[in-house]
Design an enzyme around this catalytic site. Structure first.
Site, PDB file in Angstrom:
ATOM      1  N   SER A  84       0.792  -1.224   0.000  1.00 49.51           N
ATOM      2  CA  SER A  84       0.000   0.000   0.000  1.00 49.51           C
ATOM      3  C   SER A  84       0.825   1.276   0.000  1.00 49.51           C
ATOM      4  O   SER A  84       0.328   2.319  -0.394  1.00 49.51           O
ATOM      5  CB  SER A  84      -0.959  -0.001   1.185  1.00 49.51           C
ATOM      6  N   HIS A 121      -5.484  -3.791  -2.081  1.00 48.05           N
ATOM      7  CA  HIS A 121      -5.191  -2.813  -3.139  1.00 48.05           C
ATOM      8  C   HIS A 121      -5.121  -3.470  -4.517  1.00 48.05           C
ATOM      9  O   HIS A 121      -4.701  -2.827  -5.483  1.00 48.05           O
ATOM     10  CB  HIS A 121      -3.882  -2.073  -2.843  1.00 48.05           C
ATOM     11  N   LYS A 137     -11.994   0.322  -0.490  1.00 48.19           N
ATOM     12  CA  LYS A 137     -11.120   0.984  -1.461  1.00 48.19           C
ATOM     13  C   LYS A 137     -11.830   1.025  -2.814  1.00 48.19           C
ATOM     14  O   LYS A 137     -12.711   1.853  -2.999  1.00 48.19           O
ATOM     15  CB  LYS A 137      -9.765   0.299  -1.467  1.00 48.19           C
TER      16      LYS A 137
HETATM   17  N1  PMP Z   1      -4.938  -4.415   4.239  1.00 45.53           N
HETATM   18  C1  PMP Z   1      -4.279  -3.484   3.526  1.00 45.53           C
HETATM   19  C2  PMP Z   1      -3.127  -3.907   2.672  1.00 45.53           C
HETATM   20  C3  PMP Z   1      -4.680  -2.145   3.594  1.00 45.53           C
HETATM   21  O1  PMP Z   1      -4.025  -1.200   2.913  1.00 45.53           O
HETATM   22  C4  PMP Z   1      -5.780  -1.797   4.406  1.00 45.53           C
HETATM   23  C5  PMP Z   1      -6.295  -0.370   4.500  1.00 45.53           C
HETATM   24  N2  PMP Z   1      -5.391   0.602   4.745  1.00 45.53           N
HETATM   25  C6  PMP Z   1      -6.407  -2.796   5.126  1.00 45.53           C
HETATM   26  C7  PMP Z   1      -5.980  -4.089   5.006  1.00 45.53           C
HETATM   27  C8  PMP Z   1      -7.560  -2.490   6.020  1.00 45.53           C
HETATM   28  O2  PMP Z   1      -8.716  -2.315   5.266  1.00 45.53           O
HETATM   29  P1  PMP Z   1      -9.965  -1.578   5.904  1.00 45.53           P
HETATM   30  O3  PMP Z   1      -9.767  -0.123   5.670  1.00 45.53           O
HETATM   31  O4  PMP Z   1     -11.121  -2.144   5.150  1.00 45.53           O
HETATM   32  O5  PMP Z   1      -9.998  -1.932   7.343  1.00 45.53           O
END
Ligand code: PMP
Length: 398
Positions: free
Chosen positions: A186, A214, A245
């Site tokens: 990310s 992502h 997302k």
């Molecule tokens: N896994 C990854 C790789 C992420 O980037 C994120 C969000 N930043 C999450 C999990 C968590 O997702 P959520 O916002 O739905 O809790």
């Protein structure tokens, strides 16, 4: 007077002094290419709204209808009285979209990671985790009580060696083992070497889990995600997804074989002990799946925008790191520089937040530009122009 909270103000002062204090902005409009932030209309380069669906009329309508049909709150955890027909419908639709046997929906990607990891491994087990994995994977691992072995980022050879080394260790061997990697990282936008990870997992007979937060809506046919991108269907045991997302809503899910999903229905702690995703969110997620299944237009637009932005930024001399996806880090290194760059861009009506420690390593500060299908070419050009202006001003590019 009590002194017991003094440490907090000291810590906060320390964060300010090091350029690590995160000034959290307030958004006063729906998400989109342009948003109102702290009273100002700015070009949005920060959201995970990859496909521009967060404020899509079809999602809004679906959410409103679901509220009229099911009400506002879930009033229970999924395992007691909170599972709606809508949740089961979404799980079935997601399974079809991802090409897996089954899925289970949680409240977020974060809770999906916590729930899945802690249900799959425990104190007699070992997790092999990419060193740049998301915080929710790290926390899920800690919660599980398993031994955590970090391997060098995206280095399949290092993973293979780590598994062999653990296996060869004298004394108590582990019972179960789990490899975990983000699919798309990310903060850098690079992609995990999935075929190599699959081979290693199969060779050592170790479970493989990929966080596709992502990747979905971005990689693969029509945004079906990293497994589809590499044509590895049926060879990744557990996939984590998020609806927050590309899907433009909120919520998370775990995808995989029937027995995994059945096990998480029994043992996924956020499923058992935290209230369900609301009907409005669930219905909006269903509307997103409909949109993704009906056309590749938004995914194609996202990639067209991402390729254009990245190539123009590179021409200007910016370092976009290792990105292979629409996540476009503008590498700056110094924390103070990143904050200053972001603040100057904001004065020019461009919203790009600095990403600093602890989200990335110290000295690896960056502005992370999130490209979206919602951006028009003129929006991207405006952003590029302002990056060039501020970049020259601050001596980042010539
Ligand atoms: N896994 C990854 C790789 C992420 O980037 C994120 C969000 N930043 C999450 C999990 C968590 O997702 P959520 O916002 O739905 O809790």
């Amino acid at each position: 007077m009590s002194n017991k909270l003094k440490w907090i103000s000291e810590e906060l002062n320390h964060l300010h002094a090091q350029g690590l204090y995160n000034n959290i902005r307030t958004i006063e409009s729906p998400q989109g290419a342009w948003i109102v932030v702290d009273g100002k209309r700015v070009l949005n380069f920060c959201s995970n709204n990859y496909l521009g669906l967060a404020n899509d009329a079809r999602l809004r309508d679906a959410a409103k209808r679901a509220i009229d049909q099911y009400g506002a709150g879930p009033a229970a955890v999924r395992s007691i009285a909170g599972t709606l027909a809508l949740h089961r419908e979404l799980e079935a639709r997601l399974a079809k979209f991802k090409g897996v046997e089954a899925t289970i929906v949680f409240q977020s990607g974060f809770t999906s990671n916590l729930g899945a990891i802690s249900a799959l491994v425990g104190k007699d087990d070992v997790i092999f985790s990419d060193e740049l994995n998301h915080a929710s994977i790290i926390d899920g691992g800690r919660l599980s009580g398993a031994k955590i072995v970090r391997y060098a980022h995206n280095d399949a050879g290092a993973l293979d060696d780590a598994i062999k080394k653990e296996g060869d260790r004298e004394g108590r061997p582990y019972t179960r083992a789990l490899i975990i990697s983000d699919g798309v990282f990310s903060m850098d936008g690079d992609i995990a070497p999935l075929p190599a990870l699959v081979d290693i997992a199969e060779k050592h007979d170790v479970m493989l889990m990929i966080d596709d937060a992502h990747g979905e809506g971005v990689l693969g046919r029509g945004g079906r995600g990293i497994v589809d991108h590499f044509k590895m269907h049926g060879r990744v045991d557990i996939e984590i997804g998020t609806m927050s997302k590309a899907f433009g809503v909120v919520g998370g899910y775990v995808a995989g074989k029937n027995e995994i999903v059945e096990w998480l229905n029994q043992r996924g702690r956020p499923f058992l002990f935290s209230s369900a995703l609301t009907a409005a969110d669930t219905a909006a997620c269903l509307a997103s799946v409909d949109i993704l299944e009906s056309s590749t237009e938004l995914v194609d637009k996202l990639w067209e925008n991402a390729r254009y932005f990245k190539s123009e930024m590179k021409k200007l001399g910016f370092d976009t790191g290792k990105s292979e996806t629409p996540i476009t880090p503008i590498m700056l290194g110094d924390e103070m520089l990143a904050r200053k760059f972001s603040a100057r861009l904001f004065e020019e009506n461009v919203f790009a937040m600095p990403i600093t420690y602890p989200t990335v390593a110290k000295g690896k500060a960056r502005l992370r530009v999130m490209i979206s299908a919602a951006h028009a070419r003129a929006d991207l050009d405006r952003g590029i122009e302002m990056f060039a202006k501020v970049g020259k001003e601050l001596g980042v590019v010539r």
